[in-house]
Motif scaffolding. Structure first.
Motif, mmCIF file in Angstrom:
data_model
loop_
_atom_site.group_PDB
_atom_site.id
_atom_site.type_symbol
_atom_site.label_atom_id
_atom_site.label_comp_id
_atom_site.label_asym_id
_atom_site.label_seq_id
_atom_site.Cartn_x
_atom_site.Cartn_y
_atom_site.Cartn_z
ATOM 1 N N VAL A 197 106.547 53.620 42.822
ATOM 2 C CA VAL A 197 106.417 55.067 43.498
ATOM 3 C C VAL A 197 105.012 55.482 43.432
ATOM 4 O O VAL A 197 104.472 55.814 44.449
ATOM 5 N N GLY A 198 104.587 55.546 42.152
ATOM 6 C CA GLY A 198 103.044 56.148 42.135
ATOM 7 C C GLY A 198 102.179 55.351 42.655
ATOM 8 O O GLY A 198 101.131 55.733 43.337
ATOM 9 N N SER A 199 102.077 54.090 42.911
ATOM 10 C CA SER A 199 101.342 53.081 43.418
ATOM 11 C C SER A 199 101.263 53.351 45.047
ATOM 12 O O SER A 199 100.061 53.590 45.571
ATOM 13 N N PHE A 200 102.219 53.513 45.602
ATOM 14 C CA PHE A 200 102.278 54.011 46.966
ATOM 15 C C PHE A 200 102.012 55.234 47.296
ATOM 16 O O PHE A 200 101.422 55.792 48.571
ATOM 17 N N ALA A 201 102.144 56.391 46.338
ATOM 18 C CA ALA A 201 101.692 57.472 46.401
ATOM 19 C C ALA A 201 100.253 57.668 46.423
ATOM 20 O O ALA A 201 99.362 58.316 47.116
ATOM 21 N N VAL A 202 99.643 56.925 45.345
ATOM 22 C CA VAL A 202 98.251 56.806 45.412
ATOM 23 C C VAL A 202 97.517 56.308 46.570
ATOM 24 O O VAL A 202 96.565 56.553 47.192
ATOM 25 N N ALA A 203 98.120 55.398 46.983
ATOM 26 C CA ALA A 203 97.760 54.421 48.098
ATOM 27 C C ALA A 203 98.007 55.418 49.392
ATOM 28 O O ALA A 203 96.758 55.567 50.315
ATOM 29 N N ALA A 204 98.886 56.401 49.494
ATOM 30 C CA ALA A 204 98.810 57.047 50.487
ATOM 31 C C ALA A 204 97.718 58.228 50.722
ATOM 32 O O ALA A 204 97.319 58.843 51.752
ATOM 33 N N ILE A 205 97.343 58.493 49.481
ATOM 34 C CA ILE A 205 96.368 59.820 49.077
ATOM 35 C C ILE A 205 95.213 59.137 49.446
ATOM 36 O O ILE A 205 94.157 59.513 50.184
ATOM 37 N N LEU A 206 94.707 57.972 48.835
ATOM 38 C CA LEU A 206 93.293 57.535 48.764
ATOM 39 C C LEU A 206 93.050 56.912 50.251
ATOM 40 O O LEU A 206 91.753 56.410 50.621
ATOM 41 N N THR A 207 93.951 56.295 50.950
ATOM 42 C CA THR A 207 93.742 55.663 52.373
ATOM 43 C C THR A 207 94.216 56.496 53.340
ATOM 44 O O THR A 207 94.838 57.556 53.302
ATOM 45 N N PRO A 208 93.632 56.037 54.761
ATOM 46 C CA PRO A 208 93.956 56.768 55.986
ATOM 47 C C PRO A 208 95.312 56.711 56.149
ATOM 48 O O PRO A 208 96.292 55.922 55.435
ATOM 49 N N PRO A 209 95.959 57.549 56.969
ATOM 50 C CA PRO A 209 97.475 57.635 57.069
ATOM 51 C C PRO A 209 97.974 56.646 57.996
ATOM 52 O O PRO A 209 98.403 56.816 59.174
ATOM 53 N N ASP A 210 98.114 55.051 57.503
ATOM 54 C CA ASP A 210 98.598 54.288 58.096
ATOM 55 C C ASP A 210 99.354 53.233 57.327
ATOM 56 O O ASP A 210 98.876 53.239 56.313
#
Length: 243
Positions: A197-210
């Motif tokens: 869950v944390g990996s995708f949360a970090v990915a959502a924060i660090l990358t553009p919203p796509d």
């Protein structure tokens, strides 16, 4: 060595690092247009190869972009010298076994960062730009055309490259914590579901919203997490065998 001598040596190491960075910056600024052309290649490919256009609305924006490009490239170019100066300052205070333990992490850091940055540049950015440019065309009788600003595009690219490069340093962090005795493989295994869950949360924060960039960062983070635990398991077996 007395404290004053340590400070003098630290100053000397910092000066050499600054000199290396300044030389790299001067060289990169001379070729800043070519470097920016490399960074813009994924967007140009997504536009079709010969129809891309970047705009700037402030007279000084193009100059500032060249400066940022030179700073961005100079850091990567001078990093080996900076890392070597840091190692030369720290190494005399370490025992031989500590040097052998720490050196692999120092060598793995630029390799993992380059792997993450390469994934962002060669895979994620082309897919992302192709997806985002699909919104061009006729919408309700209006013609939508993508005209990204040169400053916004550079900030976007730097964010993606740094996000993927830094995220790929996760094994270095976990293995250092394990070597220091702060976390164990069993503890990391129990936290696996939270890591997903944390990996995708970090990915959502660090990358553009796509979804494309989020998946391409979240999935490698999970793989690196599992790979770190495999290395810990191998290290534990080797240590038990040597006892």
């Amino acid at each position: 060595m007395p404290l004053l001598d340590h400070l003098i040596e630290l100053r000397q190491r910092l000066l050499w690092s600054l000199v290396a960075f300044a030389i790299a910056f001067a060289a990169c600024f001379a070729f800043s247009e070519e470097i920016f052309g490399i960074l813009a290649q994924p967007l140009l490919t997504a536009f079709g190869g010969d129809e891309g256009k970047l705009i700037y609305t402030k007279l000084y924006e193009a100059l500032f972009v060249e400066l940022k490009v030179a700073l961005f490239a100079a850091f990567f170019l001078s990093f080996p010298v900076i890392a070597n100066q840091l190692w030369q300052f720290v190494a005399p205070g370490l025992y031989s076994n500590e040097k052998r333990a720490f050196l692999p992490f120092l060598l793995a850091t630029p390799i993992l960062f380059a792997a993450g940055a390469s994934l962002a540049y060669f895979v994620v950015m082309p897919l992302m730009f192709n997806f985002l440019l699909e919104y061009e065309g006729d919408v309700g009788g209006l013609e939508l055309q993508a005209l990204p600003g040169i400053g916004d595009y550079l900030a976007f690219v730097m964010q993606i490259i740094l996000a993927f490069g830094i995220a790929f340093l996760l094994p270095v962090l976990l293995l250092l914590l394990n070597r220091a005795g702060l976390v164990s493989r069993e503890q990391l295994a129990k936290l696996r579901r939270y890591m997903v869950v944390g990996s995708f949360a970090v990915a959502a924060i660090l990358t553009p919203p796509d979804m494309v960039s989020m998946l391409f960062l979240g999935l490698p983070l999970i793989a690196l997490y599992e790979g770190s635990m495999l290395i810990m398991r191998f290290t534990e077996k080797r240590n038990q065998g040597s006892v």
